[in-house]
Design a protein around this motif. Structure first.
Motif, PDB file in Angstrom:
ATOM      1  N   MET A   1       0.845  -1.190   0.000  1.00  0.00           N
ATOM      2  CA  MET A   1       0.000   0.000   0.000  1.00  0.00           C
ATOM      3  C   MET A   1       0.875   1.234   0.000  1.00  0.00           C
ATOM      4  SD  MET A   1      -3.353  -0.391   2.251  1.00  0.00           S
ATOM      5  CE  MET A   1      -3.574  -2.117   1.827  1.00  0.00           C
ATOM      6  N   SER A   2       0.632   2.151  -0.900  1.00  0.00           N
ATOM      7  CA  SER A   2       1.578   3.256  -1.060  1.00  0.00           C
ATOM      8  C   SER A   2       1.544   4.195   0.132  1.00  0.00           C
ATOM      9  CB  SER A   2       1.267   4.021  -2.339  1.00  0.00           C
ATOM     10  OG  SER A   2       0.108   4.805  -2.153  1.00  0.00           O
ATOM     11  N   GLU A   3       2.705   4.743   0.428  1.00  0.00           N
ATOM     12  CA  GLU A   3       2.835   5.694   1.539  1.00  0.00           C
ATOM     13  C   GLU A   3       1.930   6.895   1.286  1.00  0.00           C
ATOM     14  OE1 GLU A   3       4.505   4.954   4.220  1.00  0.00           O
ATOM     15  OE2 GLU A   3       5.179   3.082   3.289  1.00  0.00           O
ATOM     16  N   LEU A   6      -1.595   6.121   2.111  1.00  0.00           N
ATOM     17  CA  LEU A   6      -1.835   5.908   3.536  1.00  0.00           C
ATOM     18  C   LEU A   6      -1.685   7.184   4.357  1.00  0.00           C
ATOM     19  CD1 LEU A   6      -0.130   2.461   4.199  1.00  0.00           C
ATOM     20  CD2 LEU A   6      -2.564   2.960   4.292  1.00  0.00           C
ATOM     21  N   LYS A 156     -13.365  -4.858  -3.324  1.00  0.00           N
ATOM     22  CA  LYS A 156     -12.420  -4.261  -4.270  1.00  0.00           C
ATOM     23  C   LYS A 156     -13.094  -3.795  -5.560  1.00  0.00           C
ATOM     24  CE  LYS A 156      -9.522  -5.243  -1.170  1.00  0.00           C
ATOM     25  NZ  LYS A 156      -8.725  -6.446  -1.073  1.00  0.00           N
ATOM     26  N   LEU A 203      -4.669  -7.966 -10.470  1.00  0.00           N
ATOM     27  CA  LEU A 203      -3.663  -7.045  -9.938  1.00  0.00           C
ATOM     28  C   LEU A 203      -4.346  -5.952  -9.114  1.00  0.00           C
ATOM     29  CD1 LEU A 203      -0.543  -6.015 -10.224  1.00  0.00           C
ATOM     30  CD2 LEU A 203      -1.602  -4.305 -11.694  1.00  0.00           C
ATOM     31  N   SER A 206      -5.564  -7.346  -5.820  1.00  0.00           N
ATOM     32  CA  SER A 206      -4.553  -7.666  -4.808  1.00  0.00           C
ATOM     33  C   SER A 206      -3.792  -6.437  -4.332  1.00  0.00           C
ATOM     34  CB  SER A 206      -3.585  -8.719  -5.341  1.00  0.00           C
ATOM     35  OG  SER A 206      -2.842  -8.180  -6.406  1.00  0.00           O
ATOM     36  N   GLN A 207      -3.731  -5.385  -5.152  1.00  0.00           N
ATOM     37  CA  GLN A 207      -2.994  -4.190  -4.738  1.00  0.00           C
ATOM     38  C   GLN A 207      -3.816  -2.941  -5.023  1.00  0.00           C
ATOM     39  OE1 GLN A 207       0.779  -4.141  -6.774  1.00  0.00           O
ATOM     40  NE2 GLN A 207       1.051  -6.333  -6.586  1.00  0.00           N
ATOM     41  N   TYR A 209      -4.431  -0.256  -3.589  1.00  0.00           N
ATOM     42  CA  TYR A 209      -3.956   1.077  -3.211  1.00  0.00           C
ATOM     43  C   TYR A 209      -2.467   1.238  -3.464  1.00  0.00           C
ATOM     44  CZ  TYR A 209      -8.505   0.677  -1.120  1.00  0.00           C
ATOM     45  OH  TYR A 209      -9.841   0.454  -0.944  1.00  0.00           O
ATOM     46  N   ALA A 210      -1.953   0.484  -4.421  1.00  0.00           N
ATOM     47  CA  ALA A 210      -0.522   0.574  -4.734  1.00  0.00           C
ATOM     48  C   ALA A 210      -0.226   1.902  -5.412  1.00  0.00           C
ATOM     49  CB  ALA A 210      -0.119  -0.582  -5.632  1.00  0.00           C
ATOM     50  N   GLU A 211       1.012   2.348  -5.231  1.00  0.00           N
ATOM     51  CA  GLU A 211       1.422   3.603  -5.847  1.00  0.00           C
ATOM     52  C   GLU A 211       1.440   3.437  -7.365  1.00  0.00           C
ATOM     53  OE1 GLU A 211       4.497   5.083  -3.453  1.00  0.00           O
ATOM     54  OE2 GLU A 211       5.010   6.664  -4.871  1.00  0.00           O
TER      55      GLU A 211
ATOM     56  N   TRP C 227      -3.449  -7.250   6.376  1.00  0.00           N
ATOM     57  CA  TRP C 227      -4.036  -6.373   5.359  1.00  0.00           C
ATOM     58  C   TRP C 227      -3.106  -5.268   4.871  1.00  0.00           C
ATOM     59  CZ3 TRP C 227      -8.022  -7.833   2.650  1.00  0.00           C
ATOM     60  CH2 TRP C 227      -8.855  -8.822   3.194  1.00  0.00           C
ATOM     61  N   ILE C 228      -2.197  -4.798   5.697  1.00  0.00           N
ATOM     62  CA  ILE C 228      -1.323  -3.707   5.265  1.00  0.00           C
ATOM     63  C   ILE C 228       0.047  -4.245   4.874  1.00  0.00           C
ATOM     64  CG2 ILE C 228      -0.277  -1.507   5.917  1.00  0.00           C
ATOM     65  CD1 ILE C 228      -3.267  -1.295   5.731  1.00  0.00           C
ATOM     66  N   ALA C 231      -0.023  -6.524   1.793  1.00  0.00           N
ATOM     67  CA  ALA C 231      -0.228  -5.792   0.540  1.00  0.00           C
ATOM     68  C   ALA C 231       1.062  -5.077   0.137  1.00  0.00           C
ATOM     69  CB  ALA C 231      -1.369  -4.795   0.696  1.00  0.00           C
ATOM     70  N   GLN C 232       1.727  -4.479   1.121  1.00  0.00           N
ATOM     71  CA  GLN C 232       2.958  -3.755   0.800  1.00  0.00           C
ATOM     72  C   GLN C 232       4.051  -4.701   0.312  1.00  0.00           C
ATOM     73  OE1 GLN C 232       3.401  -1.506   4.447  1.00  0.00           O
ATOM     74  NE2 GLN C 232       2.544   0.326   3.507  1.00  0.00           N
ATOM     75  N   GLN C 234       3.577  -7.510  -1.222  1.00  0.00           N
ATOM     76  CA  GLN C 234       3.249  -7.964  -2.565  1.00  0.00           C
ATOM     77  C   GLN C 234       3.558  -6.884  -3.606  1.00  0.00           C
ATOM     78  OE1 GLN C 234      -0.681  -9.443  -3.039  1.00  0.00           O
ATOM     79  NE2 GLN C 234      -0.260 -10.284  -5.039  1.00  0.00           N
ATOM     80  N   GLU C 235       3.263  -5.628  -3.239  1.00  0.00           N
ATOM     81  CA  GLU C 235       3.569  -4.529  -4.152  1.00  0.00           C
ATOM     82  C   GLU C 235       5.062  -4.450  -4.407  1.00  0.00           C
ATOM     83  OE1 GLU C 235      -0.168  -2.102  -2.387  1.00  0.00           O
ATOM     84  OE2 GLU C 235       1.785  -1.129  -2.293  1.00  0.00           O
ATOM     85  N   GLU C 239       7.063  -4.823  -7.991  1.00  0.00           N
ATOM     86  CA  GLU C 239       7.955  -3.741  -8.429  1.00  0.00           C
ATOM     87  C   GLU C 239       9.299  -4.332  -8.809  1.00  0.00           C
ATOM     88  OE1 GLU C 239       7.207  -0.729  -9.054  1.00  0.00           O
ATOM     89  OE2 GLU C 239       5.179  -0.900  -8.232  1.00  0.00           O
TER      90      GLU C 239
END
Lengths: 237, 263, 240
Positions: A1-3, A6, A156, A203, A206-207, A209-211, C227-228, C231-232, C234-235, C239
């Motif tokens: 989850m991207s900074e 968050l 989602k 994708l 699963s992600q 809120y990814a950046e 949950w956090i 996810a991070q 996996q991201e 990447e």
């Protein structure tokens, strides 16, 4: 989850106090107790204007009037069809919910929709969880034929649709696939690039809120050769 | 959840699978040896998302009159409702009983355990060996996972001390007299296509199934055909051969030890 | 009241090694695995979902159904599978420990099924099960007022201690499990077998509630990791 994502949000579990102020109102998935607003569900906090809510990270689908869902015919009765919508409820499609007039003396209901047929349909009424009605009298509603089906976590689905449908519109336009997104988490995809679209949807699931998620999706879409877009089939944005 | 049945059947006809596996390719297999301390032997096996526990408990009891100098094997399986939305609370239903019987026959008919060595006093006291299978997550092919888990648990089991009157479960030393390592290989027929290790979705559309248990020397020790369609003689010949070959690969996995559940 | 010295060297107010993991079962709506020393509890939540037959439904709320069971190889002597009087009672008190935390009125006529499997029993199984069920319910996205934490305390040779293990339980003449909603400050399960002066019961309650806060933090952390952190991670993987 991207900074970045968050930064303005907190991860909360049920019971957590989100804030203490009478200037704010408890929105979705929260409750007020005294001056405090607490989380009702596991998720991420979101403050919009004066409304405090929680974006759930996991949920089962709870039917709501107006939702479009992908449903399967599981039973045919004398006055309509029983559809599977989610583990929580079946829905009923009555004769008045279909577009054509059906003379039950002359034709069988199965000749309109038979067992196992898939429908993209609109929830017209939810009286209680055991009496949910759907209608095909909706411009987007239709019977779904050959296509791929996948099940997505219903929490989602909003992310897959995107702000005002931005994400799904991009996916549809660039992939050339026909896609019907059910709010119940069931998604139907038809087209040459269906497999690639499924990969993209997985994708996002699963992600969510990814950046740079949107850019990533756009890149994946550019990598596939788009088919001609045939019509605006199943556009729910 | 709606399963894309037509798609899976259509894929099978093309020799392709939804998870991109080859027709005769297993999902990832992981085995965790001795995760628990209470049972004499235990294992967790994961085949894809199917997760199965096996536990072995030993007690002392009276032998059967027709085999007074042999220990007693009792296999049991439970499809716990934690494992699938389709499993319900209640006594084991036919699928669970069938599974338990396949595990039982895999161990019994292969003579995996030298049952005579489990005799304490002929006609009076023998070791009673309970093999219990507990399903945690159902994503198809529970049989192969269960037989693998049972065999792994037999491998790592240690017998408690017995002084002729009382069992001391605090002291476990001796290994079980294990002679063979039975494993099961399950095939599914969808239309005219045949695959190994069916997922939950694939088992929803299968027309027929075939489970073949083999032991280390390549002998076959149990066969179970299921489903409402039939296999041709040629198919059976081919699959029996495959089962022996793939059984070898499964048996090699038994020496690995992964960490599946952390306590 | 004096504090006991323990067979495993713990302090009287020290719980066993605790591990909580959320989301361990892919099929369930929510799930959790809790281990306290050698005691291991697994909980799976399915629902809210349709409830049949109809006469079991409640027209104004969801039915919370809790089933507690133990695997046959989870105890020193094998235990026969199937419900026992004990497991049925524990199922009931577990349900009543959790019910106050769940917004059941949001899903009339449905059921929320909580299945608890004790994979290994070394005392304190009902409380381990309640902790697992609480995390599994939250993991499932079920609307709740609060989490529910639980712990048992007892008496070993006249002295009091928290979270007894199996060996200690054999020696004990007093066992008091509690379940507690930390934010609401409500005790939702309280059982006691033994013989204790009133004042000591109060002190043991204090001891238990202190440990409850430790379990509360552990439950929250497990949910955050699921949950956090997951996810991070996996991201980061995609990447890289």
């Amino acid at each position: 989850m991207s900074e970045e994502f968050l930064k303005n949000r907190d991860f909360v579990v049920p019971g957590d106090e989100i804030l203490k102020s009478m200037d704010y109102l408890p929105g979705r998935n929260t409750y007020r107790e005294g001056e405090s607003i607490h989380a009702k569900k596991l998720g991420l906090t979101s403050v919009s204007g004066r409304v405090v809510s929680v974006i759930p990270l996991n949920s089962v689908y709870i039917p709501k009037a107006g939702d479009m869902v992908v449903a399967r015919v599981i039973d045919i009765q004398s006055n309509g069809w029983v559809l599977y919508v989610s583990p929580i409820c079946n829905a009923f499609l009555s004769l008045s919910g279909v577009r054509q007039y059906i003379d039950t003396n002359r034709m069988s209901l199965a000749s309109v929709y038979s067992i196992n047929n898939l429908l993209y349909t609109n929830i017209s009424a939810v009286n209680q969880l055991d009496s949910v009605y759907v209608t095909m009298q909706d411009p987007k509603a239709r019977k779904l034929d050959d296509g791929r089906l996948i099940n997505i976590n219903p929490a989602k689905i909003p992310r897959i649709i995107g702000k005002e449908g931005s994400m799904i519109t991009m996916i549809k336009n660039k992939s050339g696939c026909r896609i019907c997104i059910g709010q119940n988490g069931i998604v139907w995809i038809q087209g040459r690039e269906a497999e690639a679209v499924i990969e993209i949807l997985r994708l996002i699931e699963s992600q969510p809120y990814a950046e740079g998620l949107t850019d990533k999706v756009a890149k994946m879409l550019d990598n596939m050769k788009a088919e001609e877009i045939k019509d605006d089939y199943g556009d729910e944005s | 959840m709606i399963i894309d049945e037509g798609y899976i059947a259509a894929l099978a006809a093309k020799g392709v699978r939804a998870d991109k596996r080859q027709p005769f390719e297993y999902r990832k297999i992981e085995i965790q040896h001795s995760p628990f301390s209470k049972p004499e032997g235990s294992a967790i096996v994961k085949i894809g998302n199917s997760t199965v526990l096996a536990g072995i408990k030993l007690g002392v009891g009276v032998p059967f009159p027709d085999s007074p100098n042999e220990g007693v094997l009792i296999a049991n399986a439970e499809f716990s409702p934690v494992a699938s939305p389709e499993f319900e609370v209640g006594p084991p239903e036919e699928d669970a009983i069938e599974l338990a019987r396949i595990v039982d026959r895999g161990i019994r008919e292969s003579h995996a355990i030298d049952m005579e060595k489990l005799c304490i006093t002929a006609g009076e006291k023998v070791w009673m060996m309970n093999v219990d299978i507990h399903i945690l997550n159902h994503d198809g092919n529970l049989i192969d996972a269960s037989v693998l888990a049972a065999t792994a648990a037999l491998m790592n089991a240690k017998m408690p001390e017995y002084d002729g009157e009382k069992i001391n479960y605090d002291v476990k030393k001796k290994k079980l007299p294990l002679k063979w390592k039975p494993v099961a290989v399950t095939f599914a027929k969808i239309g005219n296509a045949i695959i190994v290790d069916p997922t939950f979705e694939e088992s929803k559309v299968l027309d027929a199934g075939l489970t073949v248990s083999t032991k280390d020397d390549g002998n076959i020790c149990s066969i179970q055909k299921s489903g409402s369609a039939g296999f041709t003689r040629e198919e059976i010949d081919m699959l029996l051969g495959k089962a022996v070959e793939m059984g070898k690969e499964l048996r090699e996995k038994l020496s690995h030890d992964a960490s599946i559940l952390k306590f | 009241m004096t504090m006991a010295t323990r067979v495993d060297g713990r302090k009287a107010d020290e719980i066993r090694k605790l591990h909580i993991e959320a989301g361990v079962l892919p099929n369930a709506t929510g799930s959790a695995l809790v281990s306290l020393g050698e005691t291991i509890a697994l909980a799976a939540v399915y629902g809210p979902r349709m409830l049949h037959p109809k006469h079991l439904q409640a027209s104004d709320k969801a039915v919370l159904s809790t089933v507690y069971s133990m695997v046959p190889f989870g105890t020193t002597e094998r235990n026969r599978p199937g419900p026992s009087r004990r497991s049925i009672e524990i199922g009931k008190v577990t349900r009543q420990a959790l019910e106050p935390a769940v917004f059941l009125a949001e899903f009339p006529k449905t059921t929320i099924d909580v299945f608890i499997n004790i994979l290994q029993a070394d005392a304190g199984t009902r409380t381990a099960g309640i902790n697992a069920a609480s995390v599994a319910l939250a993991d499932a996205g079920i609307p709740m007022r609060d989490l529910v934490v639980a712990i048992a305390a007892g008496k070993i040779e006249g002295e009091y201690a928290i979270d007894l293990n199996g060996k200690e339980e054999e020696l004990t003449d007093c066992d008091m499990p509690i379940a507690y909603m930390p934010k609401d400050n409500r005790i939702t399960l309280l059982q006691m077998d033994g013989d204790m002066p009133l004042d000591d019961v109060r002190k043991v309650l204090d001891l238990s509630m202190k440990s409850c806060m430790q379990l509360y933090e552990a439950q929250k952390l497990a949910l955050r990791n699921r949950w956090i952190k997951a996810a991070q991670q996996q991201e980061a993987r995609t990447e890289g």
